[in-house]
Design a protein around this motif. Structure first.
Motif, short mmCIF file in Angstrom:
data_model
loop_
_atom_site.label_atom_id
_atom_site.label_comp_id
_atom_site.label_asym_id
_atom_site.label_seq_id
_atom_site.Cartn_x
_atom_site.Cartn_y
_atom_site.Cartn_z
N ARG A 93 -41.33 35.98 11.58
CA ARG A 93 -40.85 34.49 11.92
C ARG A 93 -40.97 34.13 13.37
O ARG A 93 -40.26 33.22 13.83
CB ARG A 93 -39.57 34.45 11.60
N VAL A 94 -42.03 35.02 14.07
CA VAL A 94 -41.91 34.71 15.68
C VAL A 94 -42.41 33.39 16.01
O VAL A 94 -41.60 32.80 16.92
CB VAL A 94 -43.04 35.76 16.17
N ASP A 95 -43.23 32.82 15.11
CA ASP A 95 -43.83 31.51 15.39
C ASP A 95 -42.56 30.45 15.26
O ASP A 95 -42.64 29.43 16.21
CB ASP A 95 -44.88 31.03 14.49
N THR A 96 -41.77 30.68 14.32
CA THR A 96 -40.82 29.81 13.98
C THR A 96 -39.59 29.87 15.22
O THR A 96 -39.25 29.08 15.59
CB THR A 96 -39.97 30.26 12.52
N LEU A 97 -39.33 30.96 15.60
CA LEU A 97 -38.47 31.15 16.69
C LEU A 97 -39.13 30.71 17.76
O LEU A 97 -37.92 30.19 18.87
CB LEU A 97 -38.12 32.95 16.83
N ARG A 98 -40.37 30.68 18.24
CA ARG A 98 -40.78 29.92 19.40
C ARG A 98 -41.17 28.60 19.26
O ARG A 98 -41.25 27.70 20.29
CB ARG A 98 -42.13 30.62 19.66
N ALA A 99 -41.10 28.05 17.95
CA ALA A 99 -41.45 26.65 17.74
C ALA A 99 -40.78 25.70 18.58
O ALA A 99 -39.41 26.01 18.48
CB ALA A 99 -41.56 26.33 16.44
N ARG A 100 -41.18 24.67 19.27
CA ARG A 100 -39.75 23.58 19.79
C ARG A 100 -40.66 22.19 19.48
O ARG A 100 -41.81 21.97 19.41
CB ARG A 100 -40.21 23.96 21.44
N PRO A 101 -39.75 21.21 19.23
CA PRO A 101 -40.11 19.67 19.13
C PRO A 101 -40.91 19.39 20.29
O PRO A 101 -41.39 18.16 20.17
CB PRO A 101 -39.03 19.10 18.46
N ALA A 125 -36.05 29.95 36.64
CA ALA A 125 -35.28 29.99 35.28
C ALA A 125 -36.32 30.33 33.97
O ALA A 125 -37.61 29.77 34.24
CB ALA A 125 -34.33 28.87 35.21
N ILE A 126 -35.76 30.78 33.47
CA ILE A 126 -36.55 31.11 31.83
C ILE A 126 -35.79 30.55 30.86
O ILE A 126 -34.34 30.48 30.74
CB ILE A 126 -36.84 32.46 31.51
N LEU A 127 -36.35 29.92 29.65
CA LEU A 127 -35.56 29.52 28.55
C LEU A 127 -36.34 30.01 27.52
O LEU A 127 -37.33 29.97 26.88
CB LEU A 127 -36.04 28.10 28.34
N VAL A 128 -35.46 31.02 26.70
CA VAL A 128 -36.05 31.72 25.72
C VAL A 128 -34.97 31.62 24.16
O VAL A 128 -33.75 31.41 24.41
CB VAL A 128 -36.10 33.32 26.09
N SER A 129 -35.54 32.30 23.30
CA SER A 129 -34.94 32.26 22.13
C SER A 129 -33.71 33.50 22.42
O SER A 129 -34.10 34.34 23.14
CB SER A 129 -35.61 32.82 20.73
N GLU A 130 -32.47 33.33 21.98
CA GLU A 130 -31.39 34.24 21.96
C GLU A 130 -31.93 35.66 21.67
O GLU A 130 -31.35 36.56 22.25
CB GLU A 130 -30.46 33.75 21.17
N SER A 131 -32.58 35.76 20.47
CA SER A 131 -33.01 37.08 19.93
C SER A 131 -34.03 37.71 20.97
O SER A 131 -34.00 38.78 20.76
CB SER A 131 -33.84 36.67 18.69
N SER A 132 -34.57 36.96 21.99
CA SER A 132 -35.28 37.70 23.12
C SER A 132 -34.59 38.43 23.91
O SER A 132 -35.08 39.01 24.93
CB SER A 132 -36.24 36.64 23.74
N LEU A 133 -33.21 38.32 23.95
CA LEU A 133 -32.45 38.83 25.31
C LEU A 133 -31.35 39.66 24.77
O LEU A 133 -30.73 39.98 23.77
CB LEU A 133 -31.45 37.45 25.52
N ALA A 134 -31.29 40.77 25.63
CA ALA A 134 -30.36 41.88 25.66
C ALA A 134 -29.36 41.95 26.73
O ALA A 134 -29.88 41.71 27.81
CB ALA A 134 -30.93 43.27 25.22
N ALA A 135 -28.30 42.24 26.52
CA ALA A 135 -27.42 42.66 27.55
C ALA A 135 -27.42 43.64 28.68
O ALA A 135 -27.73 44.96 27.99
CB ALA A 135 -25.74 42.39 27.15
#
Ligand SMILES: [Zn+2]
Ligand SMILES: [Zn+2]
Length: 355
Positions: A93-101, A125-135
């Motif tokens: 579902r990578v494409d869905t996660l990256r899709a933007r209106p 700054a970057i704007l990414v899906s939350e699932s792309s990030l690790a603490a």
């Protein structure tokens, strides 16, 4: 590369806006700059990034403003067959996660600007899906934390998750850049009994020893000569060859280095349309394996925690990986410095750009 003033959109529900602190210069970025890998232009490059969360979308729950995070180019849904099987870099579902209106980045004239891996980190700054990030907590300095986003994830990930190297294994690593040095460190962490670094540059081979290489091979003009030099060290070949260059000739070299039942793991991104030529008899009679491991087949969220523990315990050397830090204004000098023989990683300090 040139500097442009762009607008960045507000976070969608699943997105997080991150103020960039540092970004590593990866050879993938350089390939897109030079055109050896293709991307729709204009594009904002940069993907090996650490920063601080500035704004969080309505359905993003894992982070809050002020958290320090690293990003990956492979968001994952956590619920598809690949994610559930522990292969989030192949999320369906990578494409869905990256899709933007609406576009993420917009130029001054209103036109849309694309971004590498939907990250685009050569920016404030970057704007990414939350699932792309690790603490990542602040005990890991920003200069080195950014490496966790790509080269460490790819190199160590490939050894741990794809090749699954054991103390019984002899490993060859082809290409001693950021990813290759990370693979060497991964093989050391996994306890490989011998780690053979292969590169065209003597200085990089010397550095490879500092990261855990037990033997070195300077690449000869032909694959056959390089393999002959390797076989002087390990006459039957290696159990694992890890390719970290992204050329067909080095992928074929990786396969040629293998002992019977050995596995070649290819990490380097290849130009579109590239084809490998392999000796079929060696493949079949020797039960050899060749496989890809995109982004090291990493499991980003848990891997970053693992890397931080190994870093803190002195078993993963991130500090020596950073050869040079440049300011954002000097990023093109940084790209040039990537070609110097003693460079492992050049890191860009973005904090002045944000000031
Ligand atoms: Zn990269
Ligand atoms: Zn998934």
């Amino acid at each position: 590369m040139q500097f442009e003033r762009l607008s960045i959109d507000d976070p969608l529900a699943n997105e997080v806006l991150v103020r960039v602190e540092r970004v590593g210069l990866c050879h993938s970025d350089l390939h897109y700059v030079r055109g050896s890998l293709s991307i729709d232009l204009p594009a904002l490059l940069g993907h090996e990034v650490v920063g601080v969360v500035e704004r969080v979308g309505g359905s993003a729950t894992r982070f809050q403003t002020g958290d320090r995070v690293v990003a990956t180019v492979t968001p994952s849904c956590g619920a598809c067959a690949q994610c559930l099987a522990g292969r989030p870099t192949q999320c369906c579902r990578v494409d869905t996660l990256r899709a933007r209106p609406r576009p993420k980045h917009t130029a001054q004239d209103g036109s849309t600007v694309g971004s590498l891996g939907s990250v685009g980190a050569f920016a404030e700054a970057i704007l990414v899906s939350e699932s792309s990030l690790a603490a990542v907590d602040r005990s890991v300095p920003a200069e080195v934390a950014c490496l966790l986003g790509c080269c460490i994830t790819t190199g160590v990930g490939a050894v741990v998750h794809s090749a699954r190297v054991t103390p019984a294994d002899i490993v060859a690593v082809i290409g001693c850049g950021g990813v290759g040095m990370s693979a060497i460190q991964g093989a050391r962490l996994a306890g490989a009994r011998r780690i053979i670094a292969i590169d065209t540059v003597p200085g990089k081979l010397d550095a490879a020893k500092r990261f855990g290489a037990t033997d070195i091979v300077l690449t000869a003009p032909s694959v056959d000569e390089t393999v002959a030099a390797l076989f002087q060290i390990v006459p039957t070949g290696v159990d694992h060859a890890i390719e970290a260059v992204g050329r067909t000739v080095t992928a074929e070299l990786a396969f040629a280095c293998l002992a019977p039942t050995g596995t070649a793991t290819i990490l380097g991104l290849m130009p579109e349309g590239a084809r490998l030529t392999l000796p079929a008899d060696a493949l079949v009679y020797g039960d050899r394996v060749i496989r890809g491991a995109y982004m090291g087949a990493n499991r980003f969220l848990s891997d970053v925690e693992m890397f931080i523990d190994h870093y803190r315990n002195g078993r993963l050397d991130l500090d020596a990986m950073v050869t040079r830090v440049v300011n954002f204004a000097d990023i093109n000098d940084g790209l040039t410095a990537m070609g110097e023989p003693d460079t492992v990683r050049v890191v860009v300090d973005m904090t002045e750009a944000s000031a």
